[in-house]
Design an enzyme around this catalytic site. Structure first.
Site, PDB file in Angstrom:
ATOM      1  N   HIS A  70       0.851  -1.189   0.000  1.00  0.00           N
ATOM      2  CA  HIS A  70       0.000   0.000   0.000  1.00  0.00           C
ATOM      3  C   HIS A  70       0.885   1.237   0.000  1.00  0.00           C
ATOM      4  O   HIS A  70       1.884   1.300   0.726  1.00  0.00           O
ATOM      5  CB  HIS A  70      -0.916   0.009   1.222  1.00  0.00           C
ATOM      6  CG  HIS A  70      -1.967  -1.057   1.187  1.00  0.00           C
ATOM      7  ND1 HIS A  70      -3.025  -1.019   0.300  1.00  0.00           N
ATOM      8  CD2 HIS A  70      -2.113  -2.200   1.917  1.00  0.00           C
ATOM      9  CE1 HIS A  70      -3.790  -2.087   0.493  1.00  0.00           C
ATOM     10  NE2 HIS A  70      -3.255  -2.824   1.458  1.00  0.00           N
ATOM     11  N   CYS A 103      -0.679   1.994  -5.004  1.00  0.00           N
ATOM     12  CA  CYS A 103      -1.361   3.232  -5.359  1.00  0.00           C
ATOM     13  C   CYS A 103      -0.355   4.381  -5.359  1.00  0.00           C
ATOM     14  O   CYS A 103       0.557   4.419  -4.536  1.00  0.00           O
ATOM     15  CB  CYS A 103      -2.484   3.526  -4.370  1.00  0.00           C
ATOM     16  SG  CYS A 103      -3.827   2.318  -4.395  1.00  0.00           S
TER      17      CYS A 103
END
Length: 319
Positions: free
Chosen positions: A156, A198
């Site tokens: 992440h 991301c």
């Protein structure tokens, strides 16, 4: 006068040769790989069961580069979550990247850092080589000035950072510092950095070291997406970017002598497939990526040819 004419003709002939086959040979020489060994650092930064896909991302890529000749001794694998032994896993001891796929966590898998060992500090130490003296060789990146290094990070992330263990962050400045230290210490020849998270393009914004090609699964303002969900276990099993990376390596790079180039790889996950725009930074990479083989980073520096026929060595051979 006669000698002058001969010299003039020789110059014209030389120029003609340079503009034909000889020039092509010279160009090929400059694009010939200058490395003698390949290494990879594959990192899953996420803990918790619901991040199953980040573990399978690493394992799927691990099997691809092993198939192409990079040995376990040259691969540093870091898994922050022990998915195979998680109590929620209905198939103990296994990890799958597809619902009908094969188990990625077999007996031939060597994990170098697992669980709480996977930290920002340990990752930086692996890259820079600044270990405690008691650290075994299997946990060290023993590269030199002739090593091509693949760094793959999945987890992440946000603008300018990737989360480690859901408790600390690796910033893009940290990553740039580590790579610059590697350059100053002659710890790589060329490097490929891949960030799959991301906003992952932000991770290479501060990298200024030479001979580094950087790729990302999404641009700085974009999310990165998962690919396949397994309803039996209730989680996604792989991310889109890594899925198409492994798919490309399986179909287009079947052997070390494959002619697939890095531009082919970069184009393998367009926005219609990845659902995000992949990032590329090559201003510090001097070569034309169309003339760089994928196996320069994803494969061994030596080509092996598997033989199926029986070879009989006669007495003359042993004489």
């Amino acid at each position: 006068m006669r000698h002058v004419l001969l010299i003039f003709c020789a110059i014209i002939a030389t120029e003609a040769l340079l503009n034909t086959g000889l020039q092509l040979k010279i160009d090929e020489l400059f694009d010939t790989p200058g490395h003698t060994n390949n290494w990879a650092v594959l990192v899953c930064t996420s803990k918790f069961w619901f991040n199953y896909r980040h573990v399978s991302n690493v394992l799927a890529l691990y099997h691809s580069i092993k198939r192409l000749g990079i040995p376990d001794s040259n691969i540093i694998m870091m898994l922050a979550e022990d998915v195979p032994c998680n109590s929620r896993n209905p198939r103990p001891g296994t990890v799958y990247a597809a619902r009908a796929g094969t188990n990625l966590y077999g007996s031939d898998v060597e994990v170098d850092y697992r669980g709480e060992e996977v930290t920002v500090e340990s990752f930086i130490r692996v890259l820079t080589g600044r270990h405690h003296p008691a650290t075994p060789r299997s946990k060290r990146l023993l590269t030199d000035h002739q090593s091509n290094v693949l760094i793959y990070l999945t987890g992440h992330g946000g603008d300018s950072f990737m989360k480690f263990q859901d408790s600390e962050e690796l910033t893009n400045v940290d990553l740039a510092y580590a790579i610059q230290t590697m350059f100053e210490d002659n710890r790589y020849h060329e490097m490929l950095v891949i960030a799959d998270s991301c906003r992952s393009a932000s991770m290479y914004e501060w990298i200024d070291s030479p001979n580094v090609l950087s790729l990302s699964s999404s641009l700085t303002h974009e999310e990165s997406y998962s690919y396949d969900v397994d309803t039996d276990i209730g989680v996604y099993v792989i991310d889109r970017y890594t899925h198409y990376t492994v798919n490309f390596l399986t179909k287009e790079v079947k052997a070390l002598n494959s002619s697939a180039n890095m531009q082919d790889y970069i184009d393998s996950c367009p926005a219609r497939k990845c659902l995000s725009n992949t990032g590329v930074r090559k201003d510090h990479y001097p070569k034309d990526v169309k003339r760089v083989r994928v196996t320069d980073f994803f494969g061994s520096s030596r080509i092996f040819q598997h033989l199926s026929e029986e070879i009989v060595l006669d007495d003359e051979f042993w004489a």
